[in-house]
Design a protein around this motif. Structure first.
Motif, short mmCIF file in Angstrom:
data_model
loop_
_atom_site.label_atom_id
_atom_site.label_comp_id
_atom_site.label_asym_id
_atom_site.label_seq_id
_atom_site.Cartn_x
_atom_site.Cartn_y
_atom_site.Cartn_z
N GLY A 34 0.81 -1.21 0.00
CA GLY A 34 0.00 0.00 0.00
C GLY A 34 0.85 1.25 0.00
N PRO A 35 0.47 2.27 0.79
CA PRO A 35 1.20 3.54 0.77
C PRO A 35 2.65 3.42 1.22
CG PRO A 35 -0.37 3.47 2.59
CD PRO A 35 -0.67 2.29 1.73
N THR A 36 2.94 2.45 2.11
CA THR A 36 4.32 2.28 2.57
C THR A 36 5.21 1.79 1.44
OG1 THR A 36 3.44 1.72 4.76
CG2 THR A 36 5.77 1.27 4.35
N ALA A 37 4.70 0.88 0.61
CA ALA A 37 5.46 0.41 -0.54
C ALA A 37 5.69 1.55 -1.53
CB ALA A 37 4.73 -0.75 -1.22
N LEU A 38 4.72 2.43 -1.68
CA LEU A 38 4.88 3.57 -2.58
C LEU A 38 5.93 4.54 -2.04
CD1 LEU A 38 1.13 4.31 -3.47
CD2 LEU A 38 2.84 3.12 -4.87
N ILE A 39 5.94 4.76 -0.73
CA ILE A 39 6.95 5.62 -0.12
C ILE A 39 8.34 5.02 -0.35
CG2 ILE A 39 7.86 6.44 2.09
CD1 ILE A 39 4.90 6.67 3.01
N ALA A 40 8.47 3.70 -0.17
CA ALA A 40 9.76 3.04 -0.40
C ALA A 40 10.18 3.12 -1.86
CB ALA A 40 9.66 1.58 0.04
N ALA A 41 9.18 3.23 -2.77
CA ALA A 41 9.48 3.32 -4.21
C ALA A 41 9.81 4.73 -4.66
CB ALA A 41 8.30 2.79 -5.01
N LEU A 43 7.74 7.79 -3.34
CA LEU A 43 6.68 8.77 -3.07
C LEU A 43 7.00 9.47 -1.75
CD1 LEU A 43 4.04 9.58 -4.57
CD2 LEU A 43 2.81 8.19 -2.92
N SER A 44 8.09 10.22 -1.77
CA SER A 44 8.67 10.74 -0.53
C SER A 44 7.83 11.81 0.14
CB SER A 44 10.08 11.28 -0.81
OG SER A 44 10.02 12.28 -1.83
N THR A 45 6.97 12.50 -0.60
CA THR A 45 6.19 13.60 -0.01
C THR A 45 4.93 13.11 0.70
OG1 THR A 45 5.06 13.93 -2.13
CG2 THR A 45 7.01 15.28 -1.69
N TRP A 46 4.61 11.85 0.57
CA TRP A 46 3.40 11.33 1.22
C TRP A 46 3.71 10.95 2.67
CZ3 TRP A 46 -1.53 11.47 0.04
CH2 TRP A 46 -2.43 10.69 0.79
N GLU A 47 2.82 11.33 3.58
CA GLU A 47 3.00 10.99 5.00
C GLU A 47 1.94 9.98 5.41
OE1 GLU A 47 3.05 14.45 7.41
OE2 GLU A 47 4.82 15.32 6.44
N GLU A 48 2.36 8.95 6.11
CA GLU A 48 1.46 7.88 6.52
C GLU A 48 1.67 7.58 8.00
OE1 GLU A 48 -1.58 5.16 5.91
OE2 GLU A 48 -0.77 6.66 4.50
N GLU A 104 -8.43 11.12 -0.35
CA GLU A 104 -7.08 10.59 -0.12
C GLU A 104 -6.75 9.51 -1.14
OE1 GLU A 104 -5.49 7.97 3.46
OE2 GLU A 104 -5.62 10.08 4.06
N ALA A 105 -7.73 8.68 -1.45
CA ALA A 105 -7.53 7.62 -2.45
C ALA A 105 -7.19 8.22 -3.81
CB ALA A 105 -8.78 6.74 -2.55
N ALA A 106 -7.93 9.25 -4.21
CA ALA A 106 -7.68 9.90 -5.50
C ALA A 106 -6.30 10.54 -5.54
CB ALA A 106 -8.76 10.95 -5.77
N THR A 107 -5.89 11.14 -4.43
CA THR A 107 -4.58 11.78 -4.37
C THR A 107 -3.46 10.77 -4.55
OG1 THR A 107 -5.45 13.45 -2.85
CG2 THR A 107 -3.06 13.23 -2.97
N MET A 111 -0.81 10.97 -7.64
CA MET A 111 0.60 11.20 -7.36
C MET A 111 1.47 10.05 -7.85
SD MET A 111 0.47 12.92 -3.55
CE MET A 111 2.25 13.14 -3.47
N THR A 112 0.98 8.82 -7.73
CA THR A 112 1.76 7.67 -8.17
C THR A 112 2.03 7.72 -9.67
OG1 THR A 112 0.90 6.29 -6.38
CG2 THR A 112 1.81 5.15 -8.30
N VAL A 113 1.01 8.08 -10.44
CA VAL A 113 1.18 8.17 -11.90
C VAL A 113 2.02 9.39 -12.26
CG1 VAL A 113 -0.03 8.48 -14.09
CG2 VAL A 113 -0.93 6.90 -12.38
N GLN A 114 1.78 10.52 -11.58
CA GLN A 114 2.54 11.73 -11.89
C GLN A 114 4.04 11.56 -11.61
OE1 GLN A 114 0.32 14.25 -9.38
NE2 GLN A 114 -1.42 14.35 -10.77
N ARG A 115 4.37 10.82 -10.56
CA ARG A 115 5.78 10.58 -10.23
C ARG A 115 6.38 9.45 -11.08
NH1 ARG A 115 7.01 12.75 -5.14
NH2 ARG A 115 5.80 14.69 -5.00
N ARG A 116 5.56 8.88 -11.96
CA ARG A 116 6.00 7.80 -12.86
C ARG A 116 6.52 6.59 -12.10
NH1 ARG A 116 8.90 11.26 -17.79
NH2 ARG A 116 7.08 12.57 -18.24
#
Length: 260
Positions: A34-41, A43-48, A104-107, A111-116
């Motif tokens: 989920g969001p933690t895997a995206l942060i590790a990939a 997505l540094s600006t997301w806070e969880e 939050e889901a839409a964001t 963001m995931t697609v925008q950050r490629r």
């Protein structure tokens, strides 16, 4: 710090150290998800608030403070080099379903697609293969919007929304491509000199552009030339009522009345 973790500096792990701790203490089959895997990939600006970890349904895992554990029948495609985690196209679909709100889901999706971090093709394929979702209706629209830009909103969508509000339907509609591959849906109410530009989601930073558009539209309504309003495609989905209010305000400022 547990059965498998020793903290060398400080009294507890921090930053990426906490992710390693969550993995080690959750067992060899655990993955960040989920969001933690995206942060590790990246997505540094997301806070969880929690570290999301997924394990197979039959795994024996103890609950850890600050870790939200998900027991799944199928973990899906994974990245095993470095921090073990689900692939971004898997992680973003789960992150959107685990999010606290539709906004939050839409964001997260945007963001995931925008950050490629993943491609639109992989995201669409993963979503089509998702059988169960409590946010099916919302994510169907959001993922389509993010992956297909303004093409995902048709004249039928806009016309139906205007009719429900009692507004005149646009006299002209045209999809056009701008610089850098951006896609726009242009709408005109010729009699009242009102123009609306619906912008593709890929040029936004999450949903930050929605609030900017709301503010700029309030100013634009006061202009004396042709009134142009800007609507982000995700804004049309998430705050359609607000933007319909602004379209109505622009039309009324140009002389339209309900009786007309």
């Amino acid at each position: 710090m547990g059965t498998h973790t020793i903290c060398i500096e400080g009294r507890e792990p921090s930053a990426q150290g906490r992710l390693w701790w969550a993995l080690w203490e959750s067992g060899p089959r655990a993955v960040l998800d989920g969001p933690t895997a995206l942060i590790a990939a990246g997505l540094s600006t997301w806070e969880e608030n929690f570290i999301h970890v997924s394990v197979p349904g039959n795994a024996t895992v103890r609950q850890l403070p600050g870790v939200r554990l998900h027991r799944l029948r199928d973990l899906g495609p994974r990245i095993t080099a470095g921090l073990r985690r689900t692939r971004p196209e898997v992680a973003v679909v789960r992150a959107a379903q685990w999010a606290r709100t539709d906004r939050e889901a839409a964001t997260l999706v945007a963001m995931t697609v925008q950050r490629r971090l993943t491609s639109t093709e992989l995201l669409l394929a993963r979503w089509k293969g998702t059988v169960k979702s409590q946010r099916r209706d919302v994510l169907d629209e959001v993922i389509r919007d993010v992956c297909d830009g303004a093409h995902s909103i048709t004249e039928l969508d806009v016309g139906a929304a205007c009719r429900r509000r009692g507004l005149p339907i646009p006299t002209r509609q045209q999809v056009r491509s701008g610089r850098n591959g951006r896609v726009y849906l242009d709408l005109w109410w010729d009699e009242f000199k009102v123009h609306v530009e619906i912008q593709g989601a890929h040029h936004m930073q999450g949903l930050a552009g929605v609030e900017d558009a709301v503010r700029s539209n309030h100013i634009a309504i006061q202009d004396h030339d042709v009134t142009t309003l800007e609507i982000p495609v995700l804004g049309w989905r998430m705050r359609q009522g607000t933007f319909l209010d602004q379209i109505e305000g622009a039309l009324r400022a140009r002389g339209w009345t309900a009786a007309a």
